[in-house]
Write an enzyme that holds these catalytic residues in place. Structure first.
Site, PDB file in Angstrom:
ATOM      1  N   GLU A  83      -3.094   9.219   7.820  1.00  0.00           N
ATOM      2  CA  GLU A  83      -1.753   9.182   7.992  1.00  0.00           C
ATOM      3  C   GLU A  83      -1.038   9.974   9.177  1.00  0.00           C
ATOM      4  O   GLU A  83      -0.014   9.928   9.582  1.00  0.00           O
ATOM      5  CB  GLU A  83      -0.870   9.819   6.557  1.00  0.00           C
ATOM      6  CG  GLU A  83      -1.134   8.441   5.459  1.00  0.00           C
ATOM      7  CD  GLU A  83      -0.312   7.290   5.694  1.00  0.00           C
ATOM      8  OE1 GLU A  83       0.920   7.503   5.986  1.00  0.00           O
ATOM      9  OE2 GLU A  83      -0.678   6.317   5.010  1.00  0.00           O
ATOM     10  N   THR A 102      -6.086   3.045  -5.218  1.00  0.00           N
ATOM     11  CA  THR A 102      -5.438   4.005  -6.298  1.00  0.00           C
ATOM     12  C   THR A 102      -4.176   3.238  -7.032  1.00  0.00           C
ATOM     13  O   THR A 102      -4.544   3.401  -8.431  1.00  0.00           O
ATOM     14  CB  THR A 102      -4.721   5.102  -5.573  1.00  0.00           C
ATOM     15  OG1 THR A 102      -5.621   5.442  -4.356  1.00  0.00           O
ATOM     16  CG2 THR A 102      -4.217   6.242  -6.279  1.00  0.00           C
ATOM     17  N   HIS A 132      -7.512   2.981   3.319  1.00  0.00           N
ATOM     18  CA  HIS A 132      -7.465   3.855   4.515  1.00  0.00           C
ATOM     19  C   HIS A 132      -8.658   4.121   5.251  1.00  0.00           C
ATOM     20  O   HIS A 132      -8.597   4.457   6.579  1.00  0.00           O
ATOM     21  CB  HIS A 132      -6.818   5.229   4.424  1.00  0.00           C
ATOM     22  CG  HIS A 132      -5.177   5.210   4.038  1.00  0.00           C
ATOM     23  ND1 HIS A 132      -4.595   4.626   3.193  1.00  0.00           N
ATOM     24  CD2 HIS A 132      -4.171   5.815   4.775  1.00  0.00           C
ATOM     25  CE1 HIS A 132      -3.276   4.622   2.961  1.00  0.00           C
ATOM     26  NE2 HIS A 132      -3.170   5.492   4.007  1.00  0.00           N
ATOM     27  N   CYS A 189     -11.086   2.848  -0.417  1.00  0.00           N
ATOM     28  CA  CYS A 189      -9.819   3.212  -0.253  1.00  0.00           C
ATOM     29  C   CYS A 189      -9.362   2.513   1.238  1.00  0.00           C
ATOM     30  O   CYS A 189     -10.263   2.683   2.159  1.00  0.00           O
ATOM     31  CB  CYS A 189      -9.629   4.642   0.124  1.00  0.00           C
ATOM     32  SG  CYS A 189      -8.114   5.171   0.680  1.00  0.00           S
ATOM     33  N   CYS A 232      -4.177  -1.264  -2.249  1.00  0.00           N
ATOM     34  CA  CYS A 232      -4.362   0.127  -2.452  1.00  0.00           C
ATOM     35  C   CYS A 232      -5.262   0.094  -3.705  1.00  0.00           C
ATOM     36  O   CYS A 232      -5.021  -0.328  -4.722  1.00  0.00           O
ATOM     37  CB  CYS A 232      -3.105   0.642  -2.578  1.00  0.00           C
ATOM     38  SG  CYS A 232      -3.341   2.436  -3.022  1.00  0.00           S
ATOM     39  N   GLY A 239      -2.902   9.218  -3.904  1.00  0.00           N
ATOM     40  CA  GLY A 239      -4.399   9.610  -4.500  1.00  0.00           C
ATOM     41  C   GLY A 239      -4.295  10.723  -5.269  1.00  0.00           C
ATOM     42  O   GLY A 239      -5.228  10.756  -6.211  1.00  0.00           O
ATOM     43  N   ASP A 250       0.920  -1.291   0.022  1.00  0.00           N
ATOM     44  CA  ASP A 250      -0.067   0.107  -0.107  1.00  0.00           C
ATOM     45  C   ASP A 250       1.033   1.268  -0.143  1.00  0.00           C
ATOM     46  O   ASP A 250       2.259   1.023   0.359  1.00  0.00           O
ATOM     47  CB  ASP A 250      -0.966   0.110   1.222  1.00  0.00           C
ATOM     48  CG  ASP A 250      -1.811   1.264   1.209  1.00  0.00           C
ATOM     49  OD1 ASP A 250      -2.562   1.313   0.333  1.00  0.00           O
ATOM     50  OD2 ASP A 250      -1.857   1.845   2.312  1.00  0.00           O
ATOM     51  N   SER A 251       0.303   2.426  -0.368  1.00  0.00           N
ATOM     52  CA  SER A 251       1.135   3.752  -0.471  1.00  0.00           C
ATOM     53  C   SER A 251       1.488   4.093   1.070  1.00  0.00           C
ATOM     54  O   SER A 251       2.288   4.839   1.220  1.00  0.00           O
ATOM     55  CB  SER A 251       0.265   4.745  -0.793  1.00  0.00           C
ATOM     56  OG  SER A 251      -0.962   4.908  -0.234  1.00  0.00           O
TER      57      SER A 251
HETATM   58  N1  DGL Z   1      -5.067   3.655   0.587  1.00  0.00           N
HETATM   59  C1  DGL Z   1      -4.954   4.002  -0.758  1.00  0.00           C
HETATM   60  C2  DGL Z   1      -6.111   3.499  -1.620  1.00  0.00           C
HETATM   61  O1  DGL Z   1      -6.799   2.426  -1.241  1.00  0.00           O
HETATM   62  C3  DGL Z   1      -4.748   5.397  -1.105  1.00  0.00           C
HETATM   63  C4  DGL Z   1      -3.859   6.078  -0.245  1.00  0.00           C
HETATM   64  C5  DGL Z   1      -3.218   7.108  -0.870  1.00  0.00           C
HETATM   65  O2  DGL Z   1      -3.925   8.243  -1.437  1.00  0.00           O
HETATM   66  O3  DGL Z   1      -2.033   7.053  -1.101  1.00  0.00           O
HETATM   67  O4  DGL Z   1      -6.709   4.024  -2.447  1.00  0.00           O
END
Ligand code: DGL
Length: 271
Positions: free
Chosen positions: A156, A73, A192, A190, A71, A41, A8-9
């Site tokens: 974050e 994105t 997160h 997402c 993730c 994102g 993931d990011s």
């Molecule tokens: N957790 C990521 C997702 O599912 C996005 C987080 C980011 O923008 O880096 O899209």
């Protein structure tokens, strides 16, 4: 033996990893969070593809046979290119799977009104991946999409349970609900966002289902491994999990406890 890589990011993929580990407690995992370059994102297709490919290749080099791009994105912007352009050049059997397909395969079964809300990052929403994929499985479904630019930074930076955090969460819930009065299901598209579930539920009428992807992706992965015993045979089953971050490991460990049961001792990795 190989591990399953989860990428993931940042921290969001930990919500997917936790659900997967409940479903597959004996498998070995390597988690990689690109916290140094989060958020993805708002980044371009080219950059998300470049970063995601670097991460996937590194996880392969570290012994992963299968990588879950946990993730949305990165799944929306990079997965197809990696599967069609990069994996094809390899002579081994390594595979990469994402989180959008498993979600869109079942989402129509959850909505009675056939109006589903998708909350994601700007990148995920602008890619239109959810609408495109949902149309393949449930053409009768109408997808309403809205992006929440502040939600990933709130997670974050651990600022979501504050008055300021709730202001943005309420605002975005109101925005998606105003798109159609019949919306009866909202997908947290997402990884997160499940961290915000208490705040999200506070501002969402009770009759609307709020769906987190972790259990959906976990079940789908288990079914994938049942269908691919050759892949499953390559995977280690000692119940090990190692964590890597491209940022500072001690802050990763501190923040990870919001996502993970138990202690995390991550290592630094430079991509
Ligand atoms: N957790 C990521 C997702 O599912 C996005 C987080 C980011 O923008 O880096 O899209």
């Amino acid at each position: 033996m190989g591990a399953i890589g989860v990428f993931d990011s940042g921290y969001g993929g930990l919500t997917i990893l936790e659900a997967i580990r409940q479903e597959l407690p004996n498998h070995d995992f390597i988690y990689l969070g690109d916290n140094a370059r989060t958020p993805y994102g708002s980044r371009s297709f080219e950059v998300v593809y470049e970063y995601t490919l670097q991460a996937v290749n590194r996880l392969f080099d570290m012994g992963c046979e299968l990588v879950i791009v946990a993730c949305n994105t990165a799944s929306a912007k990079a997965l197809r290119s990696i599967q069609q352009k990069d994996l094809i050049k390899r002579t081994d059997k390594k595979r990469v799977l994402g989180v959008i397909r498993p979600t869109t395969e079942i989402i129509g079964n959850l909505s009675k009104s056939k109006h589903v809300g998708i909350l994601g990052t700007e990148g995920t929403v602008r890619s239109n991946s959810y609408a495109i994929e949902v149309a393949k499985f449930f053409p009768e479904l109408t997808v309403h999409q809205h992006y929440c630019p502040m939600w990933v930074p709130l997670v974050e930076n651990n600022e979501y349970a504050t008055e300021g955090g709730e202001y943005f969460i309420k605002k975005d819930i109101e925005a998606i609900l105003s798109m159609h009065e019949g919306i009866d299901t909202i997908v947290l598209a997402c990884t997160h966002y499940p961290l915000l579930i208490n705040q999200i539920k506070k501002y969402t009428p009770e009759h609307i289902k709020v769906i987190s992807q972790g259990p959906i992706v976990a079940k789908s992965l288990k079914e994938y491994l049942d269908r691919h015993p050759d892949m499953n045979a390559l995977l280690g089953k000692s119940g090990l999990c190692t964590y890597y971050t491209t940022e500072n490991p001690s802050s990763f460990d501190r923040n990870a406890h919001h996502f993970v049961v138990g202690n995390v001792h991550s290592k630094h990795l430079h991509l």
